[in-house]
Design an enzyme around this catalytic site. Structure first.
Site, PDB file in Angstrom:
ATOM      1  N   GLN A  92       0.802  -1.217   0.000  1.00 42.43           N
ATOM      2  CA  GLN A  92       0.000   0.000   0.000  1.00 42.43           C
ATOM      3  C   GLN A  92       0.839   1.272   0.000  1.00 42.43           C
ATOM      4  OE1 GLN A  92      -2.745  -1.767   3.211  1.00 42.43           O
ATOM      5  NE2 GLN A  92      -4.126  -0.398   2.128  1.00 42.43           N
ATOM      6  N   ARG A 130       3.471  -0.222  13.210  1.00 42.23           N
ATOM      7  CA  ARG A 130       3.243  -1.540  12.625  1.00 42.23           C
ATOM      8  C   ARG A 130       3.348  -1.418  11.111  1.00 42.23           C
ATOM      9  NH1 ARG A 130      -2.163  -4.314  11.441  1.00 42.23           N
ATOM     10  NH2 ARG A 130      -1.402  -6.344  10.789  1.00 42.23           N
ATOM     11  N   HIS A 157       0.918  -9.209   4.518  1.00 40.54           N
ATOM     12  CA  HIS A 157      -0.241  -8.329   4.352  1.00 40.54           C
ATOM     13  C   HIS A 157      -0.627  -8.390   2.871  1.00 40.54           C
ATOM     14  CE1 HIS A 157      -2.425  -4.723   6.309  1.00 40.54           C
ATOM     15  NE2 HIS A 157      -2.951  -4.826   5.085  1.00 40.54           N
ATOM     16  N   ASN A 185      -2.062 -10.972   8.169  1.00 44.31           N
ATOM     17  CA  ASN A 185      -3.039  -9.921   8.407  1.00 44.31           C
ATOM     18  C   ASN A 185      -4.350 -10.219   7.699  1.00 44.31           C
ATOM     19  OD1 ASN A 185      -3.587  -7.082   9.410  1.00 44.31           O
ATOM     20  ND2 ASN A 185      -4.166  -6.876   7.252  1.00 44.31           N
ATOM     21  N   GLU A 186      -5.422 -10.302   8.447  1.00 46.72           N
ATOM     22  CA  GLU A 186      -6.789 -10.382   7.933  1.00 46.72           C
ATOM     23  C   GLU A 186      -7.080 -11.529   6.972  1.00 46.72           C
ATOM     24  OE1 GLU A 186      -8.510  -6.777   6.455  1.00 46.72           O
ATOM     25  OE2 GLU A 186      -8.056  -5.646   8.260  1.00 46.72           O
ATOM     26  N   ASN A 204      -8.259  -6.431  14.224  1.00 45.46           N
ATOM     27  CA  ASN A 204      -8.523  -5.249  13.402  1.00 45.46           C
ATOM     28  C   ASN A 204     -10.015  -4.963  13.524  1.00 45.46           C
ATOM     29  OD1 ASN A 204      -5.907  -5.667  12.658  1.00 45.46           O
ATOM     30  ND2 ASN A 204      -6.293  -5.938  10.469  1.00 45.46           N
ATOM     31  N   TYR A 220     -13.122  -2.343  12.812  1.00 40.81           N
ATOM     32  CA  TYR A 220     -13.644  -1.163  12.128  1.00 40.81           C
ATOM     33  C   TYR A 220     -15.148  -1.041  12.357  1.00 40.81           C
ATOM     34  CZ  TYR A 220      -9.198  -0.725   9.576  1.00 40.81           C
ATOM     35  OH  TYR A 220      -7.881  -0.560   9.246  1.00 40.81           O
ATOM     36  N   GLU A 235      -5.600  -2.678  14.052  1.00 44.07           N
ATOM     37  CA  GLU A 235      -6.032  -1.646  13.101  1.00 44.07           C
ATOM     38  C   GLU A 235      -7.363  -1.083  13.563  1.00 44.07           C
ATOM     39  OE1 GLU A 235      -6.411  -2.637   8.941  1.00 44.07           O
ATOM     40  OE2 GLU A 235      -4.516  -3.755   8.944  1.00 44.07           O
ATOM     41  N   GLU A 269      -5.565   1.950  -1.453  1.00 42.23           N
ATOM     42  CA  GLU A 269      -6.605   1.245  -0.712  1.00 42.23           C
ATOM     43  C   GLU A 269      -7.182   0.111  -1.573  1.00 42.23           C
ATOM     44  OE1 GLU A 269      -7.428   0.912   2.286  1.00 42.23           O
ATOM     45  OE2 GLU A 269      -9.449   0.108   2.200  1.00 42.23           O
TER      46      GLU A 269
HETATM   47  O1  IFM Z   1      -6.342  -0.659   4.052  1.00 44.19           O
HETATM   48  C1  IFM Z   1      -6.901  -1.754   4.697  1.00 44.19           C
HETATM   49  C2  IFM Z   1      -5.804  -2.641   5.263  1.00 44.19           C
HETATM   50  O2  IFM Z   1      -4.916  -3.045   4.291  1.00 44.19           O
HETATM   51  C3  IFM Z   1      -6.441  -3.880   5.880  1.00 44.19           C
HETATM   52  N1  IFM Z   1      -7.475  -3.523   6.840  1.00 44.19           N
HETATM   53  C4  IFM Z   1      -8.469  -2.557   6.425  1.00 44.19           C
HETATM   54  C5  IFM Z   1      -7.792  -1.311   5.839  1.00 44.19           C
HETATM   55  C6  IFM Z   1      -8.869  -0.312   5.384  1.00 44.19           C
HETATM   56  O3  IFM Z   1      -9.693  -0.891   4.436  1.00 44.19           O
END
Ligand code: IFM
Length: 490
Positions: free
Chosen positions: A59, A116, A160, A205-206, A334, A336, A395, A449
């Site tokens: 990113q 991070r 990631h 990650n995720e 993470n 949101y 996150e 993004e």
């Molecule tokens: O930008 C992403 C990140 O790479 C992974 N978690 C969510 C963020 C926002 O969408």
């Protein structure tokens, strides 16, 4: 592809990125966690609370063809016409590869003590496995040294989403356990060389996103739409990769190196706070995360998960479950948006998920529904369900339209409002003794993004992608103040 895929649909799928459907109550339903002894009075966070910010390699780095880096599945995907909303890619992104010193100063100016970042696997092993590329690791050596010289603790994420394309081509990427094995080797190689300075490693990650979106729904790289059985197998291979990485890090890293994962946990929230609904939210947390967090933290797939998957259940051995459940030092969550508002149900496994009304409020990203209580409930429920003693919010943050005002500044009041509300709820959690030890705000600066390209801005610093200028948004002042006081509100 993007045309066929509406933002509304993305928002909907984002709510269903975890699979599974039972329970390990350790305490009576609705029981309150005990307050920690070291909690601060009022709106304070515990002493030693880790304040940080986060980014990821693809990113921000750019420099995709430099110093021997191999291709990743995101290079291929972003260059495929129709995949990225604004037709962009990460070739240059924030040019962080060349500007990392300037970016470390931004981190320092923010007042955070932790950062991070992720390591690009294809920089270190261009072919995914085999011969390493020393120049790839050199970059992270320099970055880590720069962080430490500025008093910032590095937290490194090993994956990631930028899988070496060579592994995708050779063995079908995460469809094969050969990739899990390669990931373990890569993790050990990196940890052996960085753990003299990096004390904390996140493995993956995720998975909750990249497995389903990448292998099941043809949204993210590598852009596949596999049958459910194969998606479940992919997720199992990722869990196995995590376990192999934990073992490799324990074997190769300095003593005291800490390791965990970062998952966008399927975020379950009681729709109305009653003891019955809170109990239902515990059950939902366990079942809707059974495919990744559950198998890691329990060493087995739940009965309900396996029954729900039926013939599509992943194939696994007892030995694999042992590897997968190697003990972790922390769990990264993470957090949101609220994904599942739940109520108690008489039907097994004991919860119902309520539908979202069309009018439910969201931030500038449509999928990012606003539910500050999520960051209170999710760590509280996870800590109880799996008896976790160390959680990081790996996150949290939001995108904003981030217009430049006439005076050249960015008054991102919506982001500040979002952060204030979420951090107030996080403080509520820590004050009640929920073991959240740190918080990493996503993100340090605007960046690529994924399928939204550069359209969605998640940064604390605004980036002009033509000039590569970085400007602090108002939220920088907000976050700096929270960190300086170790408190939210007054
Ligand atoms: O930008 C992403 C990140 O790479 C992974 N978690 C969510 C963020 C926002 O969408």
């Amino acid at each position: 592809m993007f045309g066929r895929f509406s933002r509304r649909r993305f928002a909907k799928l984002a709510g269903f990125s975890a699979l599974g459907l039972a329970s390990t109550p350790a305490k009576p339903a609705g029981g309150q966690p005990k307050p920690a002894l070291d909690q601060n009075a009022g709106a304070g966070f515990p002493d030693g609370f880790v304040w940080g910010t986060a980014t990821s390699a693809y990113q921000i780095e750019g420099a995709v063809d430099e110093d021997g880096r191999g291709r990743s599945i995101w290079d291929t995907f972003a260059h495929t016409p129709g995949r990225i909303a604004d037709h962009s890619n990460g070739d240059r992104a924030n040019d962080h590869y060349h500007r990392y010193k300037e970016d470390v100063r931004l981190i320092r100016d923010l007042g955070v003590k932790a950062y991070r970042f992720s390591i690009a696997w294809p920089r270190v092993f261009p072919q995914g496995a085999g011969a390493p590329n020393p120049k790839g690791l050199d970059f992270y050596n320099r970055l880590v040294d720069e962080l430490l010289a500025n008093g910032i603790e590095p937290y490194a994420t090993l994956y990631h989403w930028d899988l070496p394309q060579a592994l995708q081509d050779r063995v079908g990427g995460w469809q094969s356990s050969a990739t899990s094995k390669a990931f373990g080797d890569y993790a050990g190689y990196v940890a052996e060389r960085l753990s003299d300075r990096v004390r904390n490693f996140f493995t993956v990650n995720e998975p909750g996103r990249f497995v389903n979106f990448g292998y099941g729904w043809n949204i993210d790289a590598p852009g596949l739409k596999l049958p459910q059985a194969e998606v479940n197998q992919v997720r199992h291979h990722v869990a196995l990769a995590h376990g192999l990485a934990v073992q490799a890090i324990r074997a190769k890293a300095r003593a005291g190196t800490r390791v965990g994962m970062a998952e966008n946990i399927a975020a379950c929230v009681p729709a109305i706070d009653t003891p019955e609904n809170i109990r239902a939210a515990e059950i939902a947390t366990r079942e809707l995360n059974a495919g990744f967090l559950g198998v890691i933290l329990e060493g087995k797939y739940t009965d309900a998960f396996l029954a729900y998957a039926g013939a599509d259940a992943p194939k696994f051995t007892a030995e694999e479950l042992k590897i997968i459940s190697s003990p972790n030092d922390f769990v990264g969550l993470n957090i949101y948006a609220p994904q599942f508002y739940v109520v108690a149900s008489d039907r097994a496994p004991g919860f119902d998920v309520l539908p979202f009304p069309a009018s439910f409020p969201h931030m500038n990203s449509e999928w990012l529904r606003i539910g500050p209580e999520t960051i209170y409930w999710v760590p509280r429920l996870a800590a109880k369900v799996w008896k976790i003693d160390t959680i990081y919010i790996s996150e949290n943050g939001t995108s904003s339209s981030d217009e430049l005002a006439a005076d050249g500044k960015v008054y991102d009041l919506d982001r500040i409002s979002f952060l204030r509300n979420y951090l107030t709820q996080l403080q509520r959690a820590t004050a009640e003794g929920v073991p959240v030890r740190g918080y990493f705000l996503w993100s340090l600066m605007d960046n690529f993004e994924w399928i939204f390209g550069f359209e969605k801005r998640f940064g604390l610093y605004r980036v002009d992608f033509d000039t590569q200028g970085r400007v602090p948004k108002l939220s920088v002042s907000f976050y700096r103040d929270v960190i300086a006081r170790n408190a939210i509100g007054i």
